[in-house]
Design a protein around this motif. Structure first.
Motif, PDB file in Angstrom:
ATOM      1  N   TYR A 160      82.605  22.220   4.747  1.00 39.28           N
ATOM      2  CA  TYR A 160      82.084  21.086   3.972  1.00 39.28           C
ATOM      3  C   TYR A 160      81.762  21.472   2.539  1.00 39.28           C
ATOM      4  N   GLU A 161      82.199  20.655   1.620  1.00 41.69           N
ATOM      5  CA  GLU A 161      81.698  20.686   0.241  1.00 41.69           C
ATOM      6  C   GLU A 161      81.843  19.272  -0.296  1.00 41.69           C
ATOM      7  N   PRO A 162      80.913  18.829  -1.136  1.00 46.63           N
ATOM      8  CA  PRO A 162      81.062  17.486  -1.708  1.00 46.63           C
ATOM      9  C   PRO A 162      82.332  17.439  -2.549  1.00 46.63           C
ATOM     10  N   LEU A 163      83.104  16.378  -2.406  1.00 49.29           N
ATOM     11  CA  LEU A 163      84.344  16.241  -3.164  1.00 49.29           C
ATOM     12  C   LEU A 163      84.041  15.845  -4.607  1.00 49.29           C
ATOM     13  N   THR A 164      84.973  16.210  -5.489  1.00 50.90           N
ATOM     14  CA  THR A 164      84.971  15.663  -6.846  1.00 50.90           C
ATOM     15  C   THR A 164      86.168  14.716  -6.912  1.00 50.90           C
ATOM     16  N   GLU A 165      86.326  14.002  -8.019  1.00 43.76           N
ATOM     17  CA  GLU A 165      87.479  13.096  -8.140  1.00 43.76           C
ATOM     18  C   GLU A 165      88.780  13.897  -8.032  1.00 43.76           C
ATOM     19  N   GLN A 166      88.816  15.111  -8.630  1.00 48.00           N
ATOM     20  CA  GLN A 166      90.037  15.940  -8.569  1.00 48.00           C
ATOM     21  C   GLN A 166      90.309  16.361  -7.125  1.00 48.00           C
ATOM     22  N   LYS A 167      89.258  16.813  -6.443  1.00 48.87           N
ATOM     23  CA  LYS A 167      89.447  17.295  -5.063  1.00 48.87           C
ATOM     24  C   LYS A 167      89.817  16.146  -4.120  1.00 48.87           C
ATOM     25  N   ALA A 168      89.244  14.981  -4.348  1.00 43.52           N
ATOM     26  CA  ALA A 168      89.585  13.825  -3.497  1.00 43.52           C
ATOM     27  C   ALA A 168      91.057  13.466  -3.694  1.00 43.52           C
ATOM     28  N   THR A 169      91.523  13.525  -4.950  1.00 45.28           N
ATOM     29  CA  THR A 169      92.943  13.228  -5.220  1.00 45.28           C
ATOM     30  C   THR A 169      93.828  14.248  -4.516  1.00 45.28           C
ATOM     31  N   ALA A 170      93.470  15.533  -4.638  1.00 45.27           N
ATOM     32  CA  ALA A 170      94.278  16.588  -4.006  1.00 45.27           C
ATOM     33  C   ALA A 170      94.306  16.392  -2.491  1.00 45.27           C
ATOM     34  N   LEU A 171      93.188  15.993  -1.918  1.00 41.22           N
ATOM     35  CA  LEU A 171      93.127  15.752  -0.471  1.00 41.22           C
ATOM     36  C   LEU A 171      94.059  14.601  -0.075  1.00 41.22           C
ATOM     37  N   ALA A 172      94.023  13.524  -0.863  1.00 38.74           N
ATOM     38  CA  ALA A 172      94.896  12.370  -0.562  1.00 38.74           C
ATOM     39  C   ALA A 172      96.360  12.785  -0.602  1.00 38.74           C
ATOM     40  N   VAL A 173      96.708  13.658  -1.558  1.00 38.86           N
ATOM     41  CA  VAL A 173      98.095  14.131  -1.660  1.00 38.86           C
ATOM     42  C   VAL A 173      98.428  14.992  -0.446  1.00 38.86           C
ATOM     43  N   ARG A 174      97.522  15.932  -0.101  1.00 38.11           N
ATOM     44  CA  ARG A 174      97.757  16.798   1.075  1.00 38.11           C
ATOM     45  C   ARG A 174      97.919  15.979   2.348  1.00 38.11           C
ATOM     46  N   LEU A 175      97.202  14.871   2.428  1.00 37.37           N
ATOM     47  CA  LEU A 175      97.288  14.019   3.625  1.00 37.37           C
ATOM     48  C   LEU A 175      98.568  13.182   3.649  1.00 37.37           C
ATOM     49  N   GLY A 176      99.328  13.248   2.566  1.00 38.91           N
ATOM     50  CA  GLY A 176     100.580  12.482   2.520  1.00 38.91           C
ATOM     51  C   GLY A 176     100.351  10.987   2.381  1.00 38.91           C
ATOM     52  N   LEU A 177      99.217  10.604   1.760  1.00 43.39           N
ATOM     53  CA  LEU A 177      98.901   9.176   1.633  1.00 43.39           C
ATOM     54  C   LEU A 177      99.690   8.517   0.508  1.00 43.39           C
ATOM     55  N   PHE A 178     100.242   9.344  -0.406  1.00 46.29           N
ATOM     56  CA  PHE A 178     101.013   8.804  -1.534  1.00 46.29           C
ATOM     57  C   PHE A 178     102.343   9.535  -1.628  1.00 46.29           C
ATOM     58  N   ARG A 179     103.330   8.857  -2.231  1.00 48.90           N
ATOM     59  CA  ARG A 179     104.640   9.512  -2.412  1.00 48.90           C
ATOM     60  C   ARG A 179     104.502  10.638  -3.429  1.00 48.90           C
ATOM     61  N   ASP A 180     105.432  11.622  -3.337  1.00 54.30           N
ATOM     62  CA  ASP A 180     105.391  12.781  -4.246  1.00 54.30           C
ATOM     63  C   ASP A 180     105.438  12.329  -5.701  1.00 54.30           C
ATOM     64  N   GLY A 181     104.608  12.947  -6.527  1.00 52.64           N
ATOM     65  CA  GLY A 181     104.646  12.677  -7.965  1.00 52.64           C
ATOM     66  C   GLY A 181     104.014  11.357  -8.375  1.00 52.64           C
ATOM     67  N   ALA A 182     103.399  10.643  -7.447  1.00 58.38           N
ATOM     68  CA  ALA A 182     102.792   9.350  -7.796  1.00 58.38           C
ATOM     69  C   ALA A 182     101.695   9.553  -8.849  1.00 58.38           C
ATOM     70  N   PRO A 183     101.639   8.678  -9.865  1.00 59.47           N
ATOM     71  CA  PRO A 183     100.589   8.804 -10.890  1.00 59.47           C
ATOM     72  C   PRO A 183      99.259   8.269 -10.337  1.00 59.47           C
ATOM     73  N   LEU A 184      98.402   9.183  -9.898  1.00 54.03           N
ATOM     74  CA  LEU A 184      97.183   8.756  -9.194  1.00 54.03           C
ATOM     75  C   LEU A 184      95.981   8.709 -10.123  1.00 54.03           C
ATOM     76  N   LEU A 185      95.173   7.686  -9.932  1.00 54.72           N
ATOM     77  CA  LEU A 185      93.907   7.596 -10.658  1.00 54.72           C
ATOM     78  C   LEU A 185      92.796   7.530  -9.619  1.00 54.72           C
ATOM     79  N   CYS A 186      91.791   8.391  -9.774  1.00 52.05           N
ATOM     80  CA  CYS A 186      90.687   8.422  -8.807  1.00 52.05           C
ATOM     81  C   CYS A 186      89.366   8.182  -9.537  1.00 52.05           C
TER      82      CYS A 186
END
Ligand code: SR1
Ligand code: MG
Length: 396
Positions: A9-35
Motif C-alpha cells: 500500500y501507498e497513497p496514489l498520486t495522479e501520475q501513479k494512478a495513470t500508470a496503474l490504469a495503463v498497467r491494468l489495460g484500461l486504455f489503448r496503448d499511447g492514449a493521451p491520458l489526463l488524470c
C-alpha cells in the motif's frame, strides 16, 4: 483485463494512478491520458482518468489509512475498500442499473476501479442548485426495496445470508456512525462543531432526558439488528443523478443492519435540503419522500408475497408489522441524521452554504427542532405526510 501484481500500500498520486490504469489495460496503448484527483468527500482519494481523444474515462478510488476530513490523527482501516467493492458487486447482482460497474479491485492497494459517472452530478450539488431529479425517489425506492429484500432472511437462503453477512462485518466504519450519528451530537463531545450562537439550543438537547432515551433505543437497533445489507451512508452526496439516471456510490459503510437506516438517512438529507430552500421551493423534496416510501413498500411487499423463502412470510399481519416498524425506525434514524449534520463533526453544504448568517442560524435551529421531534415522536407520524407536518410545526 490484465491483473497487476498485488502491491504494497501507498497513497496514489495522479501520475501513479495513470500508470496503474495503463498497467491494468484500461486504455489503448499511447492514449493521451489526463488524470485529476477529484475526491471531495471526507475519507478517500478519487482519481478521474480520461482518454483525451475518445473522452472515455475510469475512476480509481483509493482508501486512505486515516479520515481525510480530520487528518492522520484519526486512523481508519483500509479494509473499507474491500467492503465497498464487495457491496457494489452484491448490489449489482440485484439492481445493476443503480450502481457503477466495478472493473477491478485490489485489497492491498485499497482501490476500486469503476465506471466513470461524470455524465451525472452528485445529487446534493444538484439539489442545492435547485434541481429536482424527477426519478430520484422511484430509483432509490427500488434500490432499497430490492437490496433489502434479497439480502434478508426472507429473500435469500438463510444459511447463505449468514455467510454473506460475514463479508460485511464492518466494525470500524460502524463505530464512526455509532459515535457521530447516534452519540456525540447528543452530549458535550469534542467532535461536535457548531456556531457559538447555537449553544443554548444545543445545550438544551444535551440535557433532554426524553431525547436521550429515544436516541439510545435507535442506537441499540443500529448496534444489534442484523436484518438486511445496508449501504450504511446513503446521503445525497452518495448518489449520482440526472433527470433520467441514478447511481448509488460509496458503500464503504455497508453492513447488516436495520431496514430503516438507509431510508432514514436519505429522507434526512432531503429534509436538510428542504431546510435550505424557500417555502415555495420545498414541495419536490416532500414529494420525493412520499414517493420513495411508496415505491419501497410496493416493491418490497410484491417481492415478499411472490419470492419469500420463509414459511412464515404468508402469516397474515407479518408483512404489515415489518413495514410498520421499518417506518417508525426510518423516522427516528432521519431525526438523528438531521441533528448530527447540523451540530456534529460532518456537516452538509445544504445548511452550511446558506450565506446569510441570520438565515443559516434560523435553518439550523429549525433542523434541531425537527430532528428532535422526528426522534421522540417517530411512532406517531402515521405516514410520510407526517414529515411535512413536523417540518411546518417546527418552523419557529
Ligand atoms: C469521519 S467520517 C464523517 C462522515 O463522512 C462519511 O461520509 C460518513 O457520513 C461519516 O459519518
Ligand atoms: Mg462517503
Amino acid at each position: 483485463m490484465t491483473i497487476v501484481q498485488s502491491a504494497v500500500y501507498e497513497p496514489l498520486t495522479e501520475q501513479k494512478a495513470t500508470a496503474l490504469a495503463v498497467r491494468l489495460g484500461l486504455f489503448r496503448d499511447g492514449a493521451p491520458l489526463l488524470c485529476r484527483e477529484i475526491g471531495d468527500g471526507n475519507l478517500n482519494l478519487v482519481f478521474h482518468i480520461v482518454d483525451q481523444a475518445t473522452k472515455q474515462g475510469v475512476i480509481i478510488k483509493q482508501a486512505l489509512p486515516y479520515a481525510k476530513v480530520v487528518g492522520e490523527s484519526w486512523p481508519l482501516t483500509l479494509k473499507r475498500a474491500v467492503i465497498e467493492s464487495n457491496a457494489l458487486r452484491t448490489f449489482a447482482s440485484y439492481v445493476p442499473q443503480y450502481v457503477p460497474k466495478v472493473y477491478y479491485s485490489d485489497e492491498s492497494l485499497a482501490i476500486t476501479v469503476m465506471e466513470d459517472l461524470s455524465r451525472l452530478q452528485i445529487a446534493r450539488k444538484g439539489l442545492i442548485e435547485g434541481k429536482t431529479y424527477p426519478l430520484l425517489s422511484r430509483h432509490i425506492g427500488e434500490f432499497i426495496a430490492k437490496t433489502a429484500f434479497y439480502t434478508s432472511d426472507f429473500g435469500m437462503n438463510q444459511q447463505e445470508k449468514k455467510k454473506l453477512a460475514q463479508n460485511f462485518v464492518n466494525p470500524e466504519l460502524c463505530k464512526i456512525t455509532e459515535d457521530l450519528v447516534f452519540t456525540d451530537p447528543f452530549f458535550d463531545h469534542d467532535t461536535n462543531n457548531f456556531e457559538d450562537e447555537l449553544r443554548p439550543d444545543v445545550e438544551a438537547l444535551w440535557q433532554d432526558d426524553r431525547l436521550h432515551l429515544e436516541t439510545a433505543k435507535l442506537k441499540r437497533k443500529f448496534l444489534t439488528e442484523a436484518d438486511v445489507l445496508l449501504h450504511g451512508d446513503l446521503h445525497t452526496g452518495s448518489i449520482f443523478a440526472s433527470d433520467d439516471e441514478t447511481k448509488v456510490i460509496d458503500p464503504e459503510f455497508a453492513f447488516y443492519g436495520p431496514i430503516g437506516f438507509d431510508l432514514g438517512q436519505f429522507f434526512a438529507n432531503l429534509l436538510l435540503n428542504a431546510l435550505s430552500r424557500s417555502e415555495a421551493e420545498r414541495q419536490p423534496l416532500f414529494v420525493h419522500i412520499d414517493s420513495t416510501w411508496r415505491v419501497f413498500t410496493s416493491i418490497f411487499a410484491e417481492l415478499w408475497q411472490t419470492e419469500s423463502v420463509e414459511t412464515y412470510a404468508a402469516t397474515p399481519g407479518l408483512l404489515d408489522e415489518v413495514l410498520r416498524q421499518a417506518f417508525i425506525d426510518t423516522v427516528g434514524f432521519a431525526g438523528c441524521e438531521v441533528i448530527r449534520r447540523t451540530i456534529g463533526l460532518a456537516h452538509v453544504a445544504d445548511l452550511d452554504g446558506i450565506e446569510q448568517k441570520v438565515e443559516r442560524l434560523a435553518a439550523k435551529r429549525h433542523a434541531l427542532r425537527l430532528g428532535r421531534r422526528l426522534i421522540v415522536e417517530r411512532a406517531e407520524l402515521a405516514g410520510t405526510d407526517g414529515f411535512r407536518r413536523l417540518f411546518v410545526e417546527t418552523e419557529r
